[in-house]
Write a protein that holds these residues in place. Structure first.
Motif, mmCIF file in Angstrom:
data_model
loop_
_atom_site.group_PDB
_atom_site.id
_atom_site.type_symbol
_atom_site.label_atom_id
_atom_site.label_comp_id
_atom_site.label_asym_id
_atom_site.label_seq_id
_atom_site.Cartn_x
_atom_site.Cartn_y
_atom_site.Cartn_z
ATOM 1 N N SER A 98 10.922 -3.764 24.398
ATOM 2 C CA SER A 98 10.157 -3.533 23.175
ATOM 3 C C SER A 98 9.809 -2.115 22.747
ATOM 4 O O SER A 98 9.810 -1.120 23.616
ATOM 5 N N ILE A 99 9.688 -1.976 21.432
ATOM 6 C CA ILE A 99 9.109 -0.750 20.985
ATOM 7 C C ILE A 99 7.673 -0.763 21.285
ATOM 8 O O ILE A 99 6.844 -1.556 20.737
ATOM 9 N N GLN A 100 6.844 0.348 21.893
ATOM 10 C CA GLN A 100 5.712 0.124 22.367
ATOM 11 C C GLN A 100 4.946 1.372 22.486
ATOM 12 O O GLN A 100 5.636 2.613 22.169
ATOM 13 N N VAL A 101 3.659 1.457 22.649
ATOM 14 C CA VAL A 101 2.675 2.475 22.700
ATOM 15 C C VAL A 101 1.922 2.352 23.785
ATOM 16 O O VAL A 101 1.258 1.093 23.946
ATOM 17 N N HIS A 102 1.133 3.269 24.149
ATOM 18 C CA HIS A 102 0.114 3.339 25.308
ATOM 19 C C HIS A 102 -1.100 4.025 24.970
ATOM 20 O O HIS A 102 -0.998 5.081 24.511
ATOM 21 N N PRO A 103 -2.196 3.395 25.140
ATOM 22 C CA PRO A 103 -3.574 3.980 24.789
ATOM 23 C C PRO A 103 -3.960 5.232 25.839
ATOM 24 O O PRO A 103 -3.541 5.070 26.854
ATOM 25 N N ASN A 104 -4.791 6.086 25.243
ATOM 26 C CA ASN A 104 -5.470 7.109 26.183
ATOM 27 C C ASN A 104 -6.591 6.690 27.022
ATOM 28 O O ASN A 104 -6.881 5.312 27.148
ATOM 29 N N ASN A 105 -7.057 7.433 28.023
ATOM 30 C CA ASN A 105 -8.106 6.914 28.908
ATOM 31 C C ASN A 105 -9.347 6.566 28.192
ATOM 32 O O ASN A 105 -9.693 5.218 28.529
ATOM 33 N N GLU A 106 -9.803 7.027 27.036
ATOM 34 C CA GLU A 106 -10.894 6.705 26.477
ATOM 35 C C GLU A 106 -10.674 5.315 25.738
ATOM 36 O O GLU A 106 -11.591 4.552 26.021
ATOM 37 N N TYR A 107 -9.723 5.335 25.026
ATOM 38 C CA TYR A 107 -9.414 3.696 24.377
ATOM 39 C C TYR A 107 -9.119 2.767 25.470
ATOM 40 O O TYR A 107 -9.825 1.811 25.144
ATOM 41 N N ALA A 108 -8.448 3.176 26.425
ATOM 42 C CA ALA A 108 -8.135 2.025 27.386
ATOM 43 C C ALA A 108 -9.545 1.528 28.238
ATOM 44 O O ALA A 108 -9.953 0.471 28.310
ATOM 45 N N LYS A 109 -10.419 2.732 28.538
ATOM 46 C CA LYS A 109 -11.533 2.353 29.138
ATOM 47 C C LYS A 109 -12.404 1.409 28.266
ATOM 48 O O LYS A 109 -13.162 0.468 28.898
ATOM 49 N N THR A 110 -12.562 1.764 27.149
ATOM 50 C CA THR A 110 -13.360 0.968 26.117
ATOM 51 C C THR A 110 -12.955 -0.437 25.920
ATOM 52 O O THR A 110 -13.689 -1.402 26.161
ATOM 53 N N HIS A 111 -11.410 -0.389 25.772
ATOM 54 C CA HIS A 111 -11.183 -1.949 25.371
ATOM 55 C C HIS A 111 -10.520 -2.686 26.465
ATOM 56 O O HIS A 111 -10.438 -4.044 26.343
ATOM 57 N N HIS A 112 -10.201 -1.988 27.727
ATOM 58 C CA HIS A 112 -9.604 -2.899 28.661
ATOM 59 C C HIS A 112 -10.185 -2.493 30.036
ATOM 60 O O HIS A 112 -9.693 -2.844 31.235
ATOM 61 N N ASN A 113 -11.177 -1.717 30.146
ATOM 62 C CA ASN A 113 -11.893 -1.119 31.388
ATOM 63 C C ASN A 113 -10.467 -0.638 32.319
ATOM 64 O O ASN A 113 -10.561 -0.850 33.582
ATOM 65 N N SER A 114 -9.772 0.156 31.815
ATOM 66 C CA SER A 114 -8.509 0.483 32.394
ATOM 67 C C SER A 114 -8.253 1.930 32.330
ATOM 68 O O SER A 114 -8.768 2.701 31.361
ATOM 69 N N PHE A 115 -7.536 2.801 33.135
ATOM 70 C CA PHE A 115 -6.996 4.058 32.663
ATOM 71 C C PHE A 115 -6.115 3.816 31.572
ATOM 72 O O PHE A 115 -5.598 2.668 31.310
ATOM 73 N N GLY A 116 -5.934 5.071 30.945
ATOM 74 C CA GLY A 116 -4.850 5.109 29.946
ATOM 75 C C GLY A 116 -3.472 5.259 30.597
ATOM 76 O O GLY A 116 -3.427 4.786 31.850
ATOM 77 N N LYS A 117 -2.418 5.267 29.822
ATOM 78 C CA LYS A 117 -1.036 5.231 30.640
ATOM 79 C C LYS A 117 -0.010 6.369 30.042
ATOM 80 O O LYS A 117 0.738 6.333 29.264
ATOM 81 N N ASN A 118 -0.440 7.539 30.480
ATOM 82 C CA ASN A 118 0.493 8.731 30.422
ATOM 83 C C ASN A 118 1.506 8.350 31.629
ATOM 84 O O ASN A 118 1.441 8.212 32.812
ATOM 85 N N GLU A 119 2.897 8.912 31.388
ATOM 86 C CA GLU A 119 4.127 8.380 32.131
ATOM 87 C C GLU A 119 5.105 9.303 31.798
ATOM 88 O O GLU A 119 5.415 10.046 30.671
ATOM 89 N N MET A 120 6.149 9.233 32.823
ATOM 90 C CA MET A 120 7.420 9.963 32.723
ATOM 91 C C MET A 120 8.434 9.208 33.147
ATOM 92 O O MET A 120 8.367 8.145 34.054
ATOM 93 N N TRP A 121 9.743 9.400 32.615
ATOM 94 C CA TRP A 121 10.956 8.773 32.899
ATOM 95 C C TRP A 121 11.933 9.975 33.546
ATOM 96 O O TRP A 121 11.998 11.070 33.027
ATOM 97 N N TYR A 122 12.477 9.443 34.690
ATOM 98 C CA TYR A 122 13.756 10.436 35.224
ATOM 99 C C TYR A 122 15.119 9.119 35.093
ATOM 100 O O TYR A 122 14.876 8.214 35.921
ATOM 101 N N ILE A 123 15.894 9.703 34.276
ATOM 102 C CA ILE A 123 17.120 8.891 34.302
ATOM 103 C C ILE A 123 17.814 8.919 35.487
ATOM 104 O O ILE A 123 18.330 10.008 35.821
ATOM 105 N N MET A 124 18.147 7.890 36.253
ATOM 106 C CA MET A 124 18.772 7.505 37.378
ATOM 107 C C MET A 124 20.596 7.233 37.096
ATOM 108 O O MET A 124 21.462 7.630 37.932
ATOM 109 N N GLN A 125 20.479 6.576 36.432
ATOM 110 C CA GLN A 125 21.942 6.088 35.892
ATOM 111 C C GLN A 125 21.826 5.450 34.356
ATOM 112 O O GLN A 125 20.787 4.873 33.955
ATOM 113 N N ALA A 126 22.730 5.724 33.562
ATOM 114 C CA ALA A 126 22.844 5.342 32.073
ATOM 115 C C ALA A 126 24.383 4.899 31.998
ATOM 116 O O ALA A 126 25.391 5.632 32.213
#
Length: 322
Positions: A98-126
């Motif tokens: 899906s086309i998606q987006v993740h919240p930052n730490n502050e928003y995720a903490k307030t709304h989900h009691n969670s960390f935000g979700k910064n991430e990275m991808w390394y392409i292994m095969q395409a």
């Protein structure tokens, strides 16, 4: 004494999942449409356990509770306590996510009691002509974005980028993104399972008979509409060197190609270290014991491990720490 640790992966059904985690990475499961292998996880109710050795069956939480900074690193333990800060995955997209987006730490903490979700991808095969979506292709605002969603033309304003093995991308919170069909990758992210879907191709999930929920209101609150000149990370690939790949406030990842013998000294690294083997195989010696890491396997070195010796004919490692 703490030792290098492998964990039992958790295999996740996904509507877009395929067979590459089994056929390419030799993962052992019988289900269909497995899209994710959670290699190291402290997500509540989805904790991975140690695969073998004296700590077999331990969760990350139990290891942290028993060994604290000796396991995490003193500075990491001071910052996070008994919460492990990273979630490590391999992902296989047979069809697009899906086309998606993740919240930052502050928003995720307030709304989900969670960390935000910064991430990275390394392409292994395409597969040939496989692509990802990352960021916007042109400047738009919230009103225009909503209109594109209503018109089902949102794909037209996304930045599509063809990918090949070795490409890497940082996906900060707020950046719209999606893995395209035919892409297998390694993902390093904050410990969070919070995702806001904005478009899902009107697909029906065969396990529920329904379309999946969208979260457009939340997504629009956290979206970053800025357009970047380039989204791909440029990095060096010097042999037997920890080449800086992506260093962020949330994790650090190096690209480490190994050929021959290499001694790695982590005395001055006040953090656990994770190896994700993305190509080849290598042996790892610590305290006179040898461990083997194959393509598609992951290993965690507790912070108390100061030195390991690596040997390989030709391996490529993602070296991850905090």
């Amino acid at each position: 004494m703490l030792v290098p640790l492998k964990f039992v992966p958790l295999f996740k059904y996904r509507i877009w999942g395929g067979e590459k985690l089994k056929s390419v990475l030799n993962k052992d499961y019988d289900s269909d449409a497995i899209g994710e292998s959670w290699e190291i996880s402290d997500v509540p109710n989805d904790e991975t356990i140690v695969a073998d050795g004296q700590f077999k069956g331990y969760t990350l939480k139990q290891l942290i509770q028993e060994f604290k900074g000796e396991f995490l690193g003193e500075s990491v333990y001071k910052q996070f306590g008994e919460a492990f800060p990273l979630l490590i995955k391999f992902i296989d997209a047979k069809t697009p996510l899906s086309i998606q987006v993740h919240p930052n730490n502050e928003y995720a903490k307030t709304h989900h009691n969670s960390f935000g979700k910064n991430e990275m991808w390394y392409i292994m095969q395409a597969d040939q002509d496989a692509n990802i979506i990352v960021g916007f292709e042109k400047e738009i605002d919230k009103i225009q974005f909503k209109q594109h969603l209503e018109d089902k033309t949102v794909l037209e304003v996304m930045h599509h980028e063809n990918v090949t093995k070795g490409d890497a991308f940082y996906i900060p919170t707020g950046r719209i993104h999606a893995i395209g069909a035919g892409v297998m990758l390694a993902e390093i992210q904050q410990t969070s399972d919070v995702t806001y879907r904005v478009y899902d191709y009107d697909r029906v999930d065969k396990t529920t008979g329904k379309t999946r929920d969208l979260h457009t209101d939340q997504a629009i609150e956290v979206l970053d509409f800025n357009v970047e000149n380039s989204y791909k990370t440029v990095y060096d690939k010097e042999l037997n060197t920890s080449n800086t790949l992506i260093h962020s406030p949330y994790f650090k990842t190096n690209f480490l190609p190994v050929k021959g013998e290499l001694t790695k000294d982590y005395t001055n690294t006040d953090s656990f270290v994770i190896y994700m083997c993305v190509s080849g195989a290598l042996s790892i010696t610590h305290a006179e014991k040898e461990y083997v890491l194959q393509t598609g396997e992951t290993m965690l070195f507790p912070a108390s491990i100061n030195q390991v010796v690596l040997k390989s004919n030709n391996a490529e490692i993602l070296e991850v720490y905090f």
